[in-house]
Design an enzyme around this catalytic site. Structure first.
Site, mmCIF file in Angstrom:
data_model
loop_
_atom_site.group_PDB
_atom_site.id
_atom_site.type_symbol
_atom_site.label_atom_id
_atom_site.label_comp_id
_atom_site.label_asym_id
_atom_site.label_seq_id
_atom_site.Cartn_x
_atom_site.Cartn_y
_atom_site.Cartn_z
ATOM 1 C CD GLU A 74 -2.960 -1.112 2.219
ATOM 2 O OE1 GLU A 74 -2.480 -0.129 3.101
ATOM 3 O OE2 GLU A 74 -3.929 -1.698 1.676
ATOM 4 C CE LYS A 219 -4.366 -20.081 14.759
ATOM 5 N NZ LYS A 219 -5.303 -20.794 13.530
ATOM 6 C CB THR A 291 -6.412 19.272 47.995
ATOM 7 O OG1 THR A 291 -7.188 18.382 46.636
ATOM 8 C CG2 THR A 291 -4.806 19.680 46.978
ATOM 9 C CD GLU A 314 -11.636 17.814 42.259
ATOM 10 O OE1 GLU A 314 -12.342 17.357 42.170
ATOM 11 O OE2 GLU A 314 -11.353 18.297 42.800
#
Length: 573
Positions: A74, A219, A291, A314
């Site tokens: 390709e 597999k 925090t 946050e």
């Protein structure tokens, strides 16, 4: 019979495997791809098939000195070189060193004419020449659909596919063949997965606008392998797979204690802190200083020359640094010293597994002693509670294996049933130490309280301790109880003032009693002194009389002794 039994008991020879060099994939496949056999890598467009094949070749050359052939149907060699240059792969240099050969085979469907004699003999000659020219040990064919896309004769197509796989196996080269996924089968033709010795399925899915890449070993002939779906990540260094679902609880533990960074909190643990390599959860409602507690632990670790990875979901790093300065924590210093890394992003940036994979890569590169995630409750926005729990289980196991102390914060909602809380459902049973901070409201004010719910392997306080935040840091207040239980805030101050007033009254009463006793003592001592003086006067008077009486007796005796002796004698005659 004995010889037959011995043959049955003999261990079979292990299957020879070629390591891929792709992080995590060799662990899942238990050593790599089958040596000298073809492996099919299939999946939909954009899932990373070509990249995995290129990385397989590059790692083979750089890590194992195994030259490789990349035959593409390709992309041109020039396009392929440009595409992988962003990952740091210099194909031109490897080609110049005769370690790699990229061969673009152009297949035009309009030029293909089906006939009973159609075969791939020309391809085999071309491929064999390329292999012999550099002594290739690894081969990639990308993609097989382009090679057979112009054929509609199913009989010829299936015959040539089998012939191609058998030819590659006879050449003894370890091969990756990429293929597009079909509608009802792993590949469009539905045959490649059956003739391949190993089949790897790549999947790129989007759920609730969040993309996730997954890998599964469909597999693997002659070998055990992981059977689960494993997330994989494509970043600037290529593909990395984390076999997180295969982790076992076999990690080592440490008896070393690390400080929480707050002396008052250390005192609540009998051994003075957390176990190194343990996991800690700090949960509570909004504004309860979760925090801040995490930042104190971060600061303490950095003070001791430890590295910390801080994930903030946050706040931005600059906002976190600014906010922590208000309580006396200077995180910027440790960032400048290279001891602290703060990574901020919205949880929705990646899926759960991608966050975990990113964390794994950062741990590998930064090698921290502590990881802080603030807060983990935001993860609920990108997954269900069960998915978040599964992700956190894997994360905690990953950190424990590396003996990294993990601290998580979690936001809990007020007036929510505990069965619906993310914290209790997802992680509370997994962590080693659980600390809860909460608001205590009353008499028009709000106070902060902290208590330890559990700490595995260590005794701890069962008291709810009040603490305050000042510009000099977090301070634990002395434990105070009243008639109705633990006292906080104004009630605590009022009780202390009342207690002080009562103690002052008692002290004043004691002082008054002491003064009365002292006055009585002085009166008694004065009376004793007066009586002693009176006694001494009487004693002196008696002594004087006794002296006078003795003087009189002595005078009388002298008088008698001075009389003539004769007169005495006459009287006797």
């Amino acid at each position: 019979m004995k010889k037959t039994n011995d043959r049955l008991k003999a261990k079979p020879a292990p299957l020879s495997k070629t390591p891929t060099g792709i992080e995590g994939l060799d662990e899942i496949t238990d050593g790599g791809l089958p040596t000298g056999r073809p492996t099919l890598v299939c999946g939909s467009a954009g899932c990373g098939k070509t990249l995995m094949a290129v990385q397989f070749l590059i790692k083979g050359i750089t890590d194992y000195n195994e030259p490789g052939i990349f035959m593409t149907f390709e992309e041109s060699a020039e396009d392929l070189t440009k595409n992988v240059a962003s990952l740091g792969y210099d194909l031109k240099k490897l080609i110049a060193d005769k370690k790699l050969r990229v061969d673009h085979v152009k297949v035009e469907r309009s030029e293909i004419e089906e006939s009973g004699e159609y075969n791939l003999e020309g391809l085999f000659i071309r491929l064999e020449h390329a292999i012999n020219s550099i002594g290739a040990k690894r081969v990639v064919l990308d993609t097989i659909e382009s090679l057979f896309g112009g054929l509609d004769n199913t009989v010829i197509l299936r015959s040539e596919i089998r012939r191609l796989f058998h030819w590659l196996k006879n050449k003894g080269v370890t091969t990756i063949i990429t293929g597009e996924r079909g509608e009802s089968s792993l590949t469009r033709q539905g045959l490649e997965e059956y003739v391949s010795d190993c089949v790897i399925l790549l999947d790129f899915r989007v759920i609730d606008q969040i993309s996730t890449r997954r890998l599964r070993i469909v597999k693997y002939r002659g070998s055990t392998h992981g059977t689960n779906e494993y997330p994989f990540l494509i970043d600037e260094s290529g593909i990395s797979v984390l076999p997180i679902t295969s982790l076992r609880l076999e990690h080592k533990v440490s008896d070393k204690i690390v400080s929480t960074g707050i002396p008052g909190l250390d005192k609540l643990f009998k051994k003075g802190g957390y176990y190194q390599g343990s996991s800690i959860l700090i949960s509570g409602t909004a504004g309860t200083a979760k925090t801040t507690l995490a930042s104190y632990f971060t600061q303490e670790t950095c003070k001791n020359k430890g590295r910390v990875l801080y994930f903030a979901f946050e706040e931005s790093p600059n906002q976190l640094i600014r906010n922590m300065k208000s309580v006396g924590i200077d995180l910027r210093t440790y960032i400048d010293k290279g001891l602290l890394q703060i990574h901020s992003s919205r949880p929705t940036l990646h899926g759960l597994e991608m966050h975990l994979l990113s964390l794994h890569k950062l741990i590998r590169d930064f090698k921290p002693q502590c990881v802080v995630i603030d807060p983990i409750s935001n993860m609920i926005s990108i997954g269900t509670i069960s998915e978040v729990r599964a992700m956190l289980v894997r994360l905690i196991d990953l950190l424990k294996i590396n003996n990294i102390t993990a601290l998580f914060t979690s936001l809990t909602q007020q007036n929510v049933s505990s069965t619906n809380e993310l914290t209790e459902e997802s992680v509370s049973s997994l962590v080693d130490t659980w600390i809860t901070v909460r608001d205590v409201e009353g008499i028009g004010e709000r106070n902060r309280g902290l208590y330890i719910l559990k700490s595995r392997g260590m005794a701890h306080s069962n008291q709810v301790r009040e603490f305050i935040l000042t510009d000099k840091g977090l301070k634990f207040l002395d434990f105070e109880t009243g008639p109705d239980g633990i006292l906080l805030g104004s009630a605590r101050k009022k009780y202390q003032l009342d207690t002080f007033a009562d103690n002052l009254k008692k002290k004043q009463a004691l002082q008054k009693r002491d003064r009365e006793i002292l006055r009585k003592k002085k009166i008694l001592e004065a009376n004793i002194l007066a009586m002693r003086t009176e006694y001494e006067s009487v004693e002196e008077e008696l002594h004087k009389l006794e002296t006078e009486e003795r003087g009189l007796q002595l005078k009388t005796k002298k008088t008698l002794d001075s009389q003539p002796v004769k007169a005495v004698k006459k009287k006797k005659n």
